[in-house]
Design a protein around this motif. Structure first.
Motif, PDB file in Angstrom:
ATOM      1  N   THR A  62     -11.316  15.394 -53.705  1.00  0.00           N
ATOM      2  CA  THR A  62      -9.884  15.579 -53.956  1.00  0.00           C
ATOM      3  C   THR A  62      -9.724  16.765 -54.888  1.00  0.00           C
ATOM      4  N   ARG A  63     -10.184  16.600 -56.136  1.00  0.00           N
ATOM      5  CA  ARG A  63      -9.962  17.620 -57.165  1.00  0.00           C
ATOM      6  C   ARG A  63     -10.569  18.976 -56.849  1.00  0.00           C
ATOM      7  N   THR A  64     -11.840  18.991 -56.486  1.00  0.00           N
ATOM      8  CA  THR A  64     -12.501  20.284 -56.324  1.00  0.00           C
ATOM      9  C   THR A  64     -11.841  21.062 -55.191  1.00  0.00           C
ATOM     10  N   ARG A  65     -11.635  20.375 -54.089  1.00  0.00           N
ATOM     11  CA  ARG A  65     -11.067  21.055 -52.925  1.00  0.00           C
ATOM     12  C   ARG A  65      -9.639  21.510 -53.203  1.00  0.00           C
ATOM     13  N   LEU A 115     -17.942  25.859 -50.805  1.00  0.00           N
ATOM     14  CA  LEU A 115     -18.711  24.975 -49.933  1.00  0.00           C
ATOM     15  C   LEU A 115     -19.253  23.753 -50.666  1.00  0.00           C
ATOM     16  N   ARG A 116     -18.954  22.595 -50.125  1.00  0.00           N
ATOM     17  CA  ARG A 116     -19.599  21.362 -50.613  1.00  0.00           C
ATOM     18  C   ARG A 116     -20.518  20.844 -49.515  1.00  0.00           C
ATOM     19  N   HIS A 117     -21.749  20.560 -49.886  1.00  0.00           N
ATOM     20  CA  HIS A 117     -22.740  20.117 -48.901  1.00  0.00           C
ATOM     21  C   HIS A 117     -23.296  18.760 -49.315  1.00  0.00           C
ATOM     22  N   GLN A 143     -26.328  19.932 -57.855  1.00  0.00           N
ATOM     23  CA  GLN A 143     -25.510  20.451 -58.950  1.00  0.00           C
ATOM     24  C   GLN A 143     -24.047  20.607 -58.552  1.00  0.00           C
ATOM     25  N   HIS A 144     -23.232  20.803 -59.578  1.00  0.00           N
ATOM     26  CA  HIS A 144     -21.795  21.024 -59.390  1.00  0.00           C
ATOM     27  C   HIS A 144     -21.379  21.991 -60.515  1.00  0.00           C
ATOM     28  N   PRO A 145     -21.811  23.263 -60.396  1.00  0.00           N
ATOM     29  CA  PRO A 145     -21.670  24.184 -61.538  1.00  0.00           C
ATOM     30  C   PRO A 145     -20.231  24.481 -61.970  1.00  0.00           C
ATOM     31  N   THR A 146     -19.295  24.507 -61.036  1.00  0.00           N
ATOM     32  CA  THR A 146     -17.920  24.826 -61.479  1.00  0.00           C
ATOM     33  C   THR A 146     -17.334  23.663 -62.281  1.00  0.00           C
ATOM     34  N   GLN A 147     -17.787  22.465 -61.972  1.00  0.00           N
ATOM     35  CA  GLN A 147     -17.360  21.309 -62.776  1.00  0.00           C
ATOM     36  C   GLN A 147     -17.917  21.437 -64.190  1.00  0.00           C
ATOM     37  N   ALA A 148     -19.183  21.848 -64.300  1.00  0.00           N
ATOM     38  CA  ALA A 148     -19.787  21.989 -65.640  1.00  0.00           C
ATOM     39  C   ALA A 148     -19.047  23.056 -66.452  1.00  0.00           C
ATOM     40  N   SER A 176     -25.769  11.789 -60.491  1.00  0.00           N
ATOM     41  CA  SER A 176     -24.537  12.545 -60.734  1.00  0.00           C
ATOM     42  C   SER A 176     -24.812  14.046 -60.912  1.00  0.00           C
ATOM     43  N   ARG A 177     -24.359  14.820 -59.953  1.00  0.00           N
ATOM     44  CA  ARG A 177     -24.577  16.280 -60.022  1.00  0.00           C
ATOM     45  C   ARG A 177     -23.772  16.896 -61.165  1.00  0.00           C
ATOM     46  N   THR A 178     -22.681  16.238 -61.561  1.00  0.00           N
ATOM     47  CA  THR A 178     -21.894  16.812 -62.661  1.00  0.00           C
ATOM     48  C   THR A 178     -22.666  16.642 -63.978  1.00  0.00           C
ATOM     49  N   ILE A 179     -23.374  15.523 -64.115  1.00  0.00           N
ATOM     50  CA  ILE A 179     -24.207  15.329 -65.311  1.00  0.00           C
ATOM     51  C   ILE A 179     -25.342  16.352 -65.315  1.00  0.00           C
ATOM     52  N   SER A 238     -19.580   8.744 -66.052  1.00  0.00           N
ATOM     53  CA  SER A 238     -19.700   9.080 -64.630  1.00  0.00           C
ATOM     54  C   SER A 238     -19.677   7.827 -63.766  1.00  0.00           C
ATOM     55  N   ARG A 239     -19.209   8.025 -62.571  1.00  0.00           N
ATOM     56  CA  ARG A 239     -19.134   6.975 -61.554  1.00  0.00           C
ATOM     57  C   ARG A 239     -20.536   6.706 -60.995  1.00  0.00           C
ATOM     58  N   THR A 240     -20.765   5.508 -60.505  1.00  0.00           N
ATOM     59  CA  THR A 240     -22.021   5.245 -59.794  1.00  0.00           C
ATOM     60  C   THR A 240     -21.918   5.928 -58.429  1.00  0.00           C
ATOM     61  N   GLN A 241     -22.843   6.851 -58.159  1.00  0.00           N
ATOM     62  CA  GLN A 241     -22.713   7.695 -56.964  1.00  0.00           C
ATOM     63  C   GLN A 241     -23.189   6.946 -55.714  1.00  0.00           C
ATOM     64  N   THR A 242     -22.453   5.914 -55.355  1.00  0.00           N
ATOM     65  CA  THR A 242     -22.860   5.079 -54.214  1.00  0.00           C
ATOM     66  C   THR A 242     -22.868   5.899 -52.914  1.00  0.00           C
ATOM     67  N   HIS A 277     -14.510  12.658 -67.962  1.00  0.00           N
ATOM     68  CA  HIS A 277     -14.979  12.037 -66.719  1.00  0.00           C
ATOM     69  C   HIS A 277     -14.643  13.029 -65.613  1.00  0.00           C
ATOM     70  N   PRO A 278     -15.605  13.352 -64.743  1.00  0.00           N
ATOM     71  CA  PRO A 278     -15.273  14.330 -63.691  1.00  0.00           C
ATOM     72  C   PRO A 278     -14.278  13.767 -62.673  1.00  0.00           C
ATOM     73  N   LEU A 279     -14.167  12.439 -62.642  1.00  0.00           N
ATOM     74  CA  LEU A 279     -13.327  11.706 -61.709  1.00  0.00           C
ATOM     75  C   LEU A 279     -13.879  11.861 -60.278  1.00  0.00           C
ATOM     76  N   PRO A 280     -13.701  10.971 -59.370  1.00  0.00           N
ATOM     77  CA  PRO A 280     -12.855   9.794 -59.489  1.00  0.00           C
ATOM     78  C   PRO A 280     -13.478   8.702 -60.363  1.00  0.00           C
ATOM     79  N   CYS A 281     -12.585   7.955 -61.021  1.00  0.00           N
ATOM     80  CA  CYS A 281     -13.013   6.882 -61.905  1.00  0.00           C
ATOM     81  C   CYS A 281     -12.852   5.561 -61.172  1.00  0.00           C
TER      82      CYS A 281
HETATM   83  C1  NCD Z   1     -17.631  14.593 -58.778  1.00  0.00           C
HETATM   84  C2  NCD Z   1     -18.500  15.027 -57.632  1.00  0.00           C
HETATM   85  O1  NCD Z   1     -18.046  15.110 -56.487  1.00  0.00           O
HETATM   86  O2  NCD Z   1     -19.655  15.280 -57.900  1.00  0.00           O
HETATM   87  N1  NCD Z   1     -16.272  14.742 -58.521  1.00  0.00           N
HETATM   88  C3  NCD Z   1     -15.708  15.966 -58.720  1.00  0.00           C
HETATM   89  O3  NCD Z   1     -15.995  16.931 -58.047  1.00  0.00           O
HETATM   90  N2  NCD Z   1     -14.854  16.072 -59.744  1.00  0.00           N
HETATM   91  C4  NCD Z   1     -18.000  13.297 -59.351  1.00  0.00           C
HETATM   92  C5  NCD Z   1     -18.000  12.085 -58.492  1.00  0.00           C
HETATM   93  O4  NCD Z   1     -17.775  12.123 -57.279  1.00  0.00           O
HETATM   94  O5  NCD Z   1     -18.217  10.999 -59.048  1.00  0.00           O
END
Ligand code: NCD
Length: 339
Positions: A62-65, A115-117, A143-148, A176-179, A238-242, A277-281
């Motif tokens: 949602t957010r990144t896109r 691009l998200r892969h 990784q998720h560098p723009t989030q960092a 968690s790639r954001t972590i 961070s959310r549990t990345q199920t 929190h990078p969200l979603p929570c």
């Molecule tokens: C994160 C992601 O996709 O890595 N969300 C985001 O881009 N803000 C975190 C997550 O999905 O839990």
């Protein structure tokens, strides 16, 4: 300031946090982001006029896109093609490789691809063959560098000087790639202490651990957030990345410890702490108790305390400018009055 100063290691592709030095963050990214926050909309919308962005998301977002698309529009650019669930709705479904897809999309002469892969390294594969800048919007458990970078920006809003800051990275430290990206980014600031808070069974990824050791970063492990709550100033939940394969665990148990931000944890935190929190929570923050607290800056700007979400939009505007129009960035950063 010269064009070479605006460019970061590996420019124009944004693939991982290690590309960004603290000097570049301070001298280029933050001042440009300031401009994105303050320049009038009519000035902003001339900056990337007629430039084109393609947005390709293999995984849900949602957010990144959305923030990249809004950022591009705010700067007067256009999003010419945008797809989510790309494994279903693009030729990936027919077995096309990500490399071929990147070559084709860059052949059309767009100016960048966000691009998200779903695989670690998937975005780097596309960047290796692309003739236009590729921005990693998350690559599987990588990784998720723009989030960092936006997390770093949010931290700087509350702690202009981060030396000696204790940061707790809580929850899915493995998936968690954001972590991962935030830990790599913060590893270059001397004195920053990282607390990885997760059940004992969960490990820090070997590559990240080796990096922290090599750079002499102070870090430790705790299974219960209460062990570090009294001295931590940045709580990064961070959310549990199920969706990336992490199995859900009980976050409030004796064996696993407490990794939920509860009212009790809130009471233990320093007055000037912030919760990110990078969200979603999902269920890792007791929202009814925590949201009204001024330290909760993850989702909503309240009483002049800017949210992490809002910081994200401005940082992504700045990043689009840097990869598409570095020359213009030099002018923005050096001209007293930009009209
Ligand atoms: C994160 C992601 O996709 O890595 N969300 C985001 O881009 N803000 C975190 C997550 O999905 O839990």
């Amino acid at each position: 300031m010269k064009i070479k100063d605006v460019k970061f290691r590996g420019w124009p592709h944004i693939l991982e946090s290690q590309q960004f030095s603290k000097r570049w963050i301070k001298n280029v990214l933050f001042p440009l982001t300031d401009k994105m926050e303050t320049l009038p909309r009519k000035v902003l919308r001339r900056l990337l006029r007629d430039k084109e962005m393609i947005s390709l998301f293999v995984q849900e977002s949602t957010r990144t896109r959305c923030s990249f698309q809004i950022a591009m529009n705010r700067l007067g650019g256009v999003v010419t093609f945008s797809t989510e669930a790309a494994r279903k709705f693009s030729s990936l479904a027919k077995g096309e490789s990500i490399e071929d897809m990147a070559i084709v999309l860059s052949e059309y002469g767009a100016d960048t691809i966000v691009l998200r892969h779903d695989e670690e390294g998937g975005v780097a594969k596309a960047a290796a063959v692309s003739s236009i800048p590729i921005i990693n919007a998350g690559d599987g458990p990588g990784q998720h560098p723009t989030q960092a970078l936006l997390d770093r920006r949010t931290i700087s809003k509350y702690f202009p000087d981060i030396s000696g800051l204790e940061v707790a990275l809580i929850g899915d430290i493995e998936g968690s790639r954001t972590i991962h990206s935030l830990a790599y980014l913060l590893s270059q600031y001397p004195g920053v202490v990282l607390h990885f808070v997760a059940p004992k069974s969960m490990g820090i990824k070997p590559g990240l651990k080796a990096h922290l050791d090599k750079h002499g970063v102070k870090y430790d492990r705790a299974k219960d957030i209460r062990e570090v709550a009294g001295t931590t100033r940045v709580f990064y939940q961070s959310r549990t990345q199920t969706n990336l394969g992490t199995k859900k665990w009980n976050r409030r148990s004796k064996t696993n410890g407490l990794t939920v931000i509860t009212e009790e944890v809130l009471q233990m935190m320093p007055e000037d702490a912030i919760i990110l929190h990078p969200l979603p929570c999902t269920d890792e923050i007791d929202r009814t108790k925590v949201d009204p607290d001024p330290r909760a800056v993850y989702i909503q700007t309240k009483g002049g305390r800017i949210s992490q979400v809002k910081c994200g939009l401005f940082v992504r505007m700045a990043l689009l400018l840097i990869v598409i129009a570095p020359k213009l960035c030099v002018r923005l950063l050096t001209k007293k009055k930009f009209r």
